[in-house]
Scaffold this active site. Sequence first.
Site, short mmCIF file in Angstrom:
data_model
loop_
_atom_site.label_atom_id
_atom_site.label_comp_id
_atom_site.label_asym_id
_atom_site.label_seq_id
_atom_site.Cartn_x
_atom_site.Cartn_y
_atom_site.Cartn_z
N ASN A 1 -4.65 5.81 -7.53
CA ASN A 1 -5.31 7.13 -7.50
C ASN A 1 -4.36 8.23 -7.96
O ASN A 1 -4.07 9.19 -7.25
CB ASN A 1 -5.88 7.43 -6.12
CG ASN A 1 -4.83 7.47 -5.03
OD1 ASN A 1 -3.82 6.77 -5.09
ND2 ASN A 1 -5.06 8.29 -4.02
N HIS B 1 3.17 14.23 0.16
CA HIS B 1 2.66 15.51 -0.36
C HIS B 1 3.80 16.51 -0.31
O HIS B 1 4.84 16.26 0.30
CB HIS B 1 1.48 16.00 0.48
CG HIS B 1 0.29 15.11 0.43
ND1 HIS B 1 -0.54 15.04 -0.67
CD2 HIS B 1 -0.22 14.23 1.34
CE1 HIS B 1 -1.51 14.16 -0.44
NE2 HIS B 1 -1.33 13.66 0.77
N ASP C 1 0.93 2.69 3.82
CA ASP C 1 0.11 3.74 3.19
C ASP C 1 0.97 4.99 2.95
O ASP C 1 0.55 6.12 3.21
CB ASP C 1 -1.11 4.07 4.06
CG ASP C 1 -2.12 4.96 3.33
OD1 ASP C 1 -2.00 5.11 2.10
OD2 ASP C 1 -3.03 5.49 4.00
N HIS D 1 -5.52 -0.39 6.10
CA HIS D 1 -5.27 0.46 7.27
C HIS D 1 -6.38 0.47 8.35
O HIS D 1 -7.04 1.48 8.56
CB HIS D 1 -4.95 1.89 6.85
CG HIS D 1 -5.78 2.47 5.74
ND1 HIS D 1 -7.16 2.37 5.68
CD2 HIS D 1 -5.41 3.18 4.65
CE1 HIS D 1 -7.58 3.00 4.60
NE2 HIS D 1 -6.54 3.50 3.96
N ARG E 1 2.46 8.43 -6.74
CA ARG E 1 2.04 9.71 -7.35
C ARG E 1 2.33 9.86 -8.84
O ARG E 1 2.09 10.93 -9.39
CB ARG E 1 2.67 10.88 -6.60
CG ARG E 1 2.45 10.90 -5.09
CD ARG E 1 1.00 10.91 -4.72
NE ARG E 1 0.80 11.19 -3.29
CZ ARG E 1 -0.32 10.93 -2.63
NH1 ARG E 1 -1.34 10.38 -3.28
NH2 ARG E 1 -0.44 11.21 -1.35
N HIS F 1 0.84 -1.21 0.00
CA HIS F 1 0.00 0.00 0.00
C HIS F 1 0.87 1.26 0.00
O HIS F 1 1.20 1.79 1.05
CB HIS F 1 -0.90 -0.03 1.24
CG HIS F 1 -1.97 1.01 1.24
ND1 HIS F 1 -2.97 1.03 2.19
CD2 HIS F 1 -2.20 2.08 0.45
CE1 HIS F 1 -3.77 2.05 1.97
NE2 HIS F 1 -3.32 2.71 0.91
#
EC number: 3.5.2.3
Length: 416
Positions: A87, A302, A298, A225, A57, A53
């Site tokens: 995603n 950013h 996870d 998670h 990006r 997981h």
Amino acid sequence: MTITITNIKRVGSEQTESLTIENGLIKGWNLPAEGEIFDGQGGTLAPALIELHAHLREPGQTEKEDLASGLAAASAGGYGTVVCMPNTRPVIDDPALVRSLIEKARGLGFARLRPAAAVTKGEKGEQLTEMSYLKEAGAVMFTDDGLTNENARVLRLGMEYAKSLGMVISVHAEDDALRAGGVMNEGPVSESLGLPGNPAAAAAARVARDMEIVALTGARLHVQHLSTARELDIVRDAKRRGLPVTCEVCPHHLDLTDESLRTFDAMYKVAPPLRTRADADYLLEGLLDGSVDCIATDHAPHTRAEKERDLLDAPSGIAYIEIAFPIMWTRFGERLGLEKLIDLMTAGPARVMGWPEPSLEAGAPADMVVLDLETEREVNPAEFKSKAKFTPWQGQKLRGFPLLTVVDGKVAYRRE
């Protein structure tokens, strides 16, 4: 290509040994040294870690992370295989994109990339992707992670499709209506800070619903998670019923709690949110008794500017794949034991996916990590391979940093 790693120990042994690797496979233990020689510095040899997981990006958000930085970070963290989430922008829902990512990653020389593909086109929760073609292209899992599969009928159809292919679907299980607007765990801390809360019930309600869809379809489901005690109870009950369900827990949900948000620092904003110490302790018990199948990070990088925003506006996510094992070993190694911890980060993820369990015996693929279990090092994010050079663990002293990571018989990381 031949490599010999000297001055290493096996898990559970104090005997100093050596291992020889040839043409991507383990040739054997304690053979005459040949090829390129690496000093293991007395470290412990374990199978390379497996990450189920991670958000890398790419494509579309490479200011946060890209394949090169993310896989380099994974290698530095001791990982040999990384499953990246779909995603991205565009979403990984096209076979050509899956093939392109695999090919690009193969040329980087870091951890092996295994893409997850979306369940629905564009992760919009409406139309199923062409799962059979995505599997053929190399996708290893299906998930709309980042979103929460609000439409139960679509999830059911997706699970039935995945079942026909022998594949697993992975879910981010939170009820959007219940969690709407919440920036942290709902409870005494959020109330005292005057911040909108995300209740534990949002996660528990969605996990409970999804267990019923598993019962209906017989399809394999992996719950991402876990963050609450109630979720774990629901998963335990599903397993007692014989349902094909697995689950993961992340180090941040074990080591950090909602108390961290008293600083109003968005670095601690994650989805699902950090919960209470009681929840974290209960999840640790799930690791100990086998209710939780594996540990995943996870990894969600950013930019610093994004994470410096107000809590209400900042994106959720923590990036720390290169210190995940040191966090777990330093904080929980005494409770879990080394063999259990290694299992949760290697064989556990492999079992979830239906992959062969990693081995360090002759003839096995040469994916391995040498771990320095004793030396304390201060966490310095400036040294991270990831583009996200900040972390809640900055300045903390941890043990268990990798010295050497080998993937497919080639050195993917070596600590200088």
